[in-house]
Design a protein around this motif. Sequence first.
Motif, short mmCIF file in Angstrom:
data_model
loop_
_atom_site.label_atom_id
_atom_site.label_comp_id
_atom_site.label_asym_id
_atom_site.label_seq_id
_atom_site.Cartn_x
_atom_site.Cartn_y
_atom_site.Cartn_z
N SER A 1 1.02 16.78 -11.35
CA SER A 1 0.71 16.98 -10.36
C SER A 1 -0.50 15.94 -9.80
CB SER A 1 -0.02 18.13 -10.46
OG SER A 1 -1.03 17.90 -10.86
N SER A 2 -1.01 15.89 -8.34
CA SER A 2 -1.78 15.50 -7.15
C SER A 2 -3.16 15.24 -8.18
CB SER A 2 -1.83 15.23 -5.62
OG SER A 2 -1.82 17.08 -5.64
N VAL A 3 -3.52 16.57 -8.35
CA VAL A 3 -4.96 15.97 -8.97
C VAL A 3 -5.00 16.09 -10.63
CG1 VAL A 3 -6.42 18.20 -9.97
CG2 VAL A 3 -4.93 18.63 -8.11
N GLN A 4 -3.94 16.07 -11.24
CA GLN A 4 -4.06 16.07 -12.31
C GLN A 4 -3.63 13.84 -12.46
OE1 GLN A 4 -0.04 17.13 -14.11
NE2 GLN A 4 -1.28 18.90 -15.45
N ILE B 1 7.08 6.91 -13.39
CA ILE B 1 5.58 7.72 -13.54
C ILE B 1 5.83 7.75 -11.68
CG2 ILE B 1 3.68 6.65 -12.80
CD1 ILE B 1 4.15 4.10 -14.42
N ALA B 2 4.94 9.71 -12.08
CA ALA B 2 4.63 10.38 -10.37
C ALA B 2 4.20 9.50 -9.58
CB ALA B 2 4.16 11.61 -11.35
N PRO B 3 5.42 9.11 -8.61
CA PRO B 3 4.77 8.23 -7.02
C PRO B 3 3.20 8.83 -6.66
CG PRO B 3 7.04 9.23 -6.79
CD PRO B 3 6.36 10.10 -7.93
N VAL B 4 2.75 10.42 -7.22
CA VAL B 4 1.32 10.62 -6.82
C VAL B 4 0.04 9.50 -7.57
CG1 VAL B 4 1.53 12.42 -5.35
CG2 VAL B 4 1.76 12.90 -8.65
N MET B 5 0.74 8.99 -8.62
CA MET B 5 -0.30 8.33 -9.95
C MET B 5 -0.34 7.13 -8.98
SD MET B 5 -2.30 8.55 -12.92
CE MET B 5 -3.62 7.62 -12.59
N ALA B 6 0.91 6.74 -9.23
CA ALA B 6 0.74 5.36 -8.06
C ALA B 6 -0.62 5.03 -7.20
CB ALA B 6 1.86 5.48 -8.40
N ARG B 7 0.00 6.24 -6.17
CA ARG B 7 -1.03 5.79 -4.89
C ARG B 7 -2.51 6.15 -6.13
NH1 ARG B 7 3.35 8.87 -3.12
NH2 ARG B 7 2.90 10.48 -3.06
N ALA B 8 -2.54 7.38 -6.66
CA ALA B 8 -3.55 7.51 -7.04
C ALA B 8 -4.73 6.42 -7.66
CB ALA B 8 -4.38 8.33 -8.41
N ALA B 9 -3.60 5.73 -8.57
CA ALA B 9 -4.75 4.83 -9.46
C ALA B 9 -4.97 3.33 -7.50
CB ALA B 9 -3.26 3.85 -9.68
N VAL B 10 -4.14 3.37 -6.65
CA VAL B 10 -4.73 2.11 -5.85
C VAL B 10 -6.37 2.93 -5.02
CG1 VAL B 10 -3.35 1.09 -3.72
CG2 VAL B 10 -2.45 0.64 -5.91
N ALA B 11 -5.21 4.08 -4.63
CA ALA B 11 -6.47 4.52 -3.95
C ALA B 11 -7.88 4.76 -4.78
CB ALA B 11 -6.64 6.13 -3.40
N ALA B 12 -8.39 4.64 -6.11
CA ALA B 12 -8.92 4.37 -6.66
C ALA B 12 -9.12 3.18 -6.87
CB ALA B 12 -9.15 5.57 -7.42
#
Length: 239
Positions: free
Chosen positions: A189-192, A76-87
């Motif tokens: 990607s970070s946007v996705q 899983i892309a690290p940006v996905m993990a961070r995005a989920a936590v941030a959200a």
Amino acid sequence: MAKKSSKKTTEPKAKRFQPLRWLRRWTLRIGGGIVLFVLLIVALFSVVNPPTTYYIVSEGSRLGGVDRDWVPMEQIAPVMARAAVAAEDADFCEHWGLDVSAIQSAIESGGDRGGSTISQQTVKNVFLWHGRTYTRKALEAMITPVVELLWSKQRILEVYLNIAEFDEGVFGVQAASQHYFGVDAADLSSVQAARLAAILPAPKSRSASNPSSFVRNRAAGIIDGAATIRADGRADCFE
């Protein structure tokens, strides 16, 4: 002539049945058995992936099947993990499962905002059922600290991302990545990633591939939030 003993032999009296004591004893036994069973299941799922959930089974029965493909955290892309936590739970690394300040804010806002942490949502999805009943919330509050004790933060997030619903019948970040963007979860990607996080917790009324202005704006905020928790160390527990 020998004298007969005047002492009478006393027979042991049969114990009198006491229904309240019997009920208390069996209540404790059953309660202890349930607690032990929950502990064993929680411990098992710390290393074994949950095969399914009550909600996934019910949706699969209703829809005739679901789209789901489990992937480990390493895929899983690290940006996905961070995005989920941030959200969903920016202080995920700092609490023990229940975010008291978030719960208090939710109460003060009249229930318009959610107070559930990612840990609570994982417990609800894996072990319980959907709904706002007091019974479900009480069980969630009791099981969540146990999960926090026996699972790592990375494991909690891994399970959460693999069982979250991202569209009707689409469960888990791998299925969602393919469904919306035609890529694997590792290549987001970070946007996705931000758009996938932005459609939670209402995936049936939002789209990551055809985002509304609300989803676009929320995704932009999530990108900023993901960068912030990476910079200030609030992503360290799962990276």
